[in-house]
Design a protein around this motif. Structure first.
Motif, PDB file in Angstrom:
ATOM      1  N   GLY A  43     163.187  -9.702  54.403  1.00  0.00           N
ATOM      2  CA  GLY A  43     164.610  -9.557  54.677  1.00  0.00           C
ATOM      3  C   GLY A  43     165.156  -8.229  54.189  1.00  0.00           C
ATOM      4  N   ARG A  44     164.759  -7.835  52.971  1.00  0.00           N
ATOM      5  CA  ARG A  44     165.204  -6.550  52.429  1.00  0.00           C
ATOM      6  C   ARG A  44     164.586  -5.390  53.205  1.00  0.00           C
ATOM      7  N   ARG A 103     158.665 -18.012  50.286  1.00  0.00           N
ATOM      8  CA  ARG A 103     159.973 -17.572  49.801  1.00  0.00           C
ATOM      9  C   ARG A 103     159.929 -16.123  49.332  1.00  0.00           C
ATOM     10  N   VAL A 104     158.897 -15.786  48.538  1.00  0.00           N
ATOM     11  CA  VAL A 104     158.767 -14.416  48.031  1.00  0.00           C
ATOM     12  C   VAL A 104     158.591 -13.429  49.187  1.00  0.00           C
ATOM     13  N   GLY A 158     159.359 -13.938  52.389  1.00  0.00           N
ATOM     14  CA  GLY A 158     160.556 -13.928  53.228  1.00  0.00           C
ATOM     15  C   GLY A 158     161.669 -13.096  52.636  1.00  0.00           C
ATOM     16  N   ASP A 159     161.881 -13.203  51.313  1.00  0.00           N
ATOM     17  CA  ASP A 159     162.909 -12.390  50.651  1.00  0.00           C
ATOM     18  C   ASP A 159     162.608 -10.905  50.800  1.00  0.00           C
ATOM     19  N   PHE A 160     161.335 -10.548  50.614  1.00  0.00           N
ATOM     20  CA  PHE A 160     160.952  -9.137  50.751  1.00  0.00           C
ATOM     21  C   PHE A 160     161.160  -8.643  52.176  1.00  0.00           C
ATOM     22  N   SER A 173     154.984  -8.790  42.833  1.00  0.00           N
ATOM     23  CA  SER A 173     155.385 -10.176  42.605  1.00  0.00           C
ATOM     24  C   SER A 173     154.148 -10.949  42.170  1.00  0.00           C
TER      25      SER A 173
END
Length: 243
Positions: free
Chosen positions: A217-218, A210-211, A213-215, A191
């Protein structure tokens, strides 16, 4: 969404600042000791800059403790220009104090626009950065310079979800270096934060969070869905009493 454990590496903050040499392996073991003390068996590990180098060592030496790996503004080798730069910072810290070193390093860590915009905040944070003793900072620099670059040959053994997060304007972490990390660690994804430099988590905190946190989560979903290791199955079977 997560319990965050942010510890001070040896030589900084409220951790001990022993004289003598440090190593990245020591600091990786320190991180494991912190997790042990907190009663945490596995964790999503996030490391920036030197912390990213420590995180790579941690993932190689203690793979069973890692749920995912986030490597931020970091690399897996030291080019001579960066070795010279870090050595010069250590010299300034030793000879002129941490204040002079911090002023010099800020121009490399933060983009010029952000440096002007965030000047007041850095003034407030200044005492935190300059209160650490120069010998602790110098020992950390020496640990980076003494790191065994052959460890990069073992990065292919990392099999947990991995994020490589960098700023597009980061002059300390080159494009080739982030691509090398992604190539050496098979599950890695890259990223790139536009307009951010080495201090991307400060300059663009909202986007960075955000970047990341998204990672995470996955990565957490992948961890929850992982198959039971064969060794765990064997231990379970062996624990069943016979008739």
């Amino acid at each position: 969404r997560y319990r965050v454990i942010a510890h001070d590496n040896r030589g900084a903050g409220r951790s001990d600042k022993p004289f003598g040499s440090y190593s990245l392996e020591q600091m990786a073991d320190d991180a494991i000791a912190v997790l042990d003390h907190a009663g945490v068996d596995t964790a999503h590990v996030v490391g920036a800059s030197m912390g990213g180098a420590i995180s790579q060592v941690l993932a190689i030496l203690h793979p069973h403790r890692i749920r995912s790996l986030s490597l931020v503004c970091t690399s897996c080798s030291n080019h001579q220009w960066r070795r010279d730069l870090l050595s010069s910072w250590a010299d300034v810290a030793r000879d002129r104090g941490m204040g002079a070193m911090t002023a010099q390093a800020a121009r490399w860590a933060i983009g010029p626009r952000s440096l002007r915009r965030m000047g007041p905040a850095f003034g407030w944070l200044g005492p935190i950065a300059t209160s650490r003793p120069s010998h602790g900072f110098t020992a950390q620099v020496q640990a980076i310079l003494a790191a065994d670059d052959t460890l990069r040959d073992q990065l292919g053994s990392i099999d947990v979800p991995t994020a490589v997060i960098v700023g597009k304007k980061d002059v300390m972490t080159t494009r080739r270096e982030r691509e090398a990390l992604a190539e050496l660690i098979p599950p890695a994804e890259i990223s790139v934060l536009s307009g951010a430099a080495h201090g991307l988590m400060i300059e663009h905190a909202t986007t960075f969070n955000r970047v990341l946190g998204d990672f995470l989560g996955r990565a957490e979903k992948a961890w929850a869905a992982r198959p039971i290791a064969s060794t765990q199955v064997e231990r379970h079977l062996h624990s069943v009493p016979t008739a």
